[in-house]
Design a protein around this motif. Sequence first.
Motif, PDB file in Angstrom:
ATOM      1  N   ARG A  21       0.809  -1.218   0.000  1.00 48.55           N
ATOM      2  CA  ARG A  21       0.000   0.000   0.000  1.00 48.55           C
ATOM      3  C   ARG A  21       0.841   1.266   0.000  1.00 48.55           C
ATOM      4  NH1 ARG A  21      -4.937   1.220   3.515  1.00 48.55           N
ATOM      5  NH2 ARG A  21      -4.915   2.892   1.957  1.00 48.55           N
ATOM      6  N   ILE A  22       2.120   1.170   0.393  1.00 49.45           N
ATOM      7  CA  ILE A  22       2.964   2.366   0.332  1.00 49.45           C
ATOM      8  C   ILE A  22       3.950   2.283  -0.837  1.00 49.45           C
ATOM      9  CG2 ILE A  22       2.739   2.974   2.757  1.00 49.45           C
ATOM     10  CD1 ILE A  22       5.500   1.684   3.231  1.00 49.45           C
ATOM     11  N   GLY A  23       3.617   1.424  -1.794  1.00 46.07           N
ATOM     12  CA  GLY A  23       4.384   1.394  -3.017  1.00 46.07           C
ATOM     13  C   GLY A  23       5.612   0.513  -3.014  1.00 46.07           C
ATOM     14  N   ARG A  24       5.774  -0.328  -2.002  1.00 48.50           N
ATOM     15  CA  ARG A  24       6.900  -1.248  -1.983  1.00 48.50           C
ATOM     16  C   ARG A  24       6.522  -2.520  -2.734  1.00 48.50           C
ATOM     17  NH1 ARG A  24      10.700   1.610  -1.721  1.00 48.50           N
ATOM     18  NH2 ARG A  24      11.907  -0.305  -1.578  1.00 48.50           N
ATOM     19  N   THR A  25       7.451  -3.080  -3.490  1.00 51.35           N
ATOM     20  CA  THR A  25       7.200  -4.315  -4.224  1.00 51.35           C
ATOM     21  C   THR A  25       7.370  -5.485  -3.263  1.00 51.35           C
ATOM     22  OG1 THR A  25       8.042  -3.315  -6.257  1.00 51.35           O
ATOM     23  CG2 THR A  25       7.865  -5.720  -6.207  1.00 51.35           C
ATOM     24  N   ALA A  26       6.248  -6.009  -2.787  1.00 53.67           N
ATOM     25  CA  ALA A  26       6.281  -7.057  -1.767  1.00 53.67           C
ATOM     26  C   ALA A  26       5.359  -8.203  -2.150  1.00 53.67           C
ATOM     27  CB  ALA A  26       5.875  -6.484  -0.414  1.00 53.67           C
ATOM     28  N   PHE A  27       5.757  -9.420  -1.759  1.00 54.91           N
ATOM     29  CA  PHE A  27       4.986 -10.610  -2.088  1.00 54.91           C
ATOM     30  C   PHE A  27       4.853 -11.525  -0.864  1.00 54.91           C
ATOM     31  CE2 PHE A  27       7.119  -9.221  -5.947  1.00 54.91           C
ATOM     32  CZ  PHE A  27       6.095  -9.225  -6.880  1.00 54.91           C
ATOM     33  N   TYR A  28       3.725 -12.228  -0.818  1.00 57.50           N
ATOM     34  CA  TYR A  28       3.515 -13.266   0.196  1.00 57.50           C
ATOM     35  C   TYR A  28       2.915 -14.475  -0.505  1.00 57.50           C
ATOM     36  CZ  TYR A  28       0.911 -16.060   3.557  1.00 57.50           C
ATOM     37  OH  TYR A  28       0.377 -17.115   4.260  1.00 57.50           O
ATOM     38  N   PHE A  29       3.525 -15.635  -0.311  1.00 55.77           N
ATOM     39  CA  PHE A  29       3.050 -16.865  -0.938  1.00 55.77           C
ATOM     40  C   PHE A  29       2.757 -17.905   0.143  1.00 55.77           C
ATOM     41  CE2 PHE A  29       6.001 -14.815  -3.914  1.00 55.77           C
ATOM     42  CZ  PHE A  29       5.185 -14.673  -5.034  1.00 55.77           C
ATOM     43  N   PRO A  30       1.486 -18.238   0.383  1.00 56.60           N
ATOM     44  CA  PRO A  30       1.152 -19.209   1.426  1.00 56.60           C
ATOM     45  C   PRO A  30       1.568 -20.637   1.093  1.00 56.60           C
ATOM     46  CG  PRO A  30      -0.819 -18.559   0.218  1.00 56.60           C
ATOM     47  CD  PRO A  30       0.279 -17.657  -0.240  1.00 56.60           C
ATOM     48  N   ASP A  31       1.732 -20.932  -0.199  1.00 59.66           N
ATOM     49  CA  ASP A  31       2.134 -22.273  -0.610  1.00 59.66           C
ATOM     50  C   ASP A  31       3.660 -22.363  -0.621  1.00 59.66           C
ATOM     51  OD1 ASP A  31       1.566 -24.946  -2.083  1.00 59.66           O
ATOM     52  OD2 ASP A  31       2.972 -23.895  -3.399  1.00 59.66           O
TER      53      ASP A  31
END
Length: 216
Positions: free
Chosen positions: A82-92
Amino acid sequence: RRIEPPDARVVGGDIPPGADLAQIIATIAFNDARAVEETAEQLDPAVCERVVDAIAGAGRIDVYGAGASGFVASDFQQKLHRIGRTAFYFPDVHTALTSAALLGRGDVAVGISHTGTTSDVIEVLEQARARGAATVALTNFPRSPITDVADFVLTTAARETTYRSGAMASRLAQLTVVDCLFVGVAARNRARAKKALEATAEAVQSHRVGGGRRRA
């Protein structure tokens, strides 16, 4: 001011058999507040500063967690995004591993595990570190296995008791640390963060009741 238990029966944190709802409410509220307070007291500002530096300057951030810690990981990813950072979360774990394999120098990987023994999170963090990414572990136990694959270790101070499987106090303690990191990163560029938050809020405004939803 340190929060004191409103009832002597709350001391110790466990909920005994036959406890009435008033005692359950008081016990949970006290334990949650104590977890947040004690986590803040023992959190190392110098380590937090270095983690914020790494995240603020990262080309990409991967956040990993399983179970209840996965919800915290997802929350952190969403905040950063939401503040423009390229972030990822993968539950698998398979998807997380393939993502970690594509990280490199200048990227950051954050692994969240209350016990510090969750093999999936440890494995993914190890993969990210092998690729050159800076690795961060958030755990309640500073001598747990996850710290062996972390460049930076942040700790919580939560005591789970009778209903440990509910992951109650630990989740709130983790969210406290995540919020500190998020605000620290946002404060590095307040103008950019403010603009991004306003843009994302405006994007969903029409989906709120009374928020100017378009009429068919």
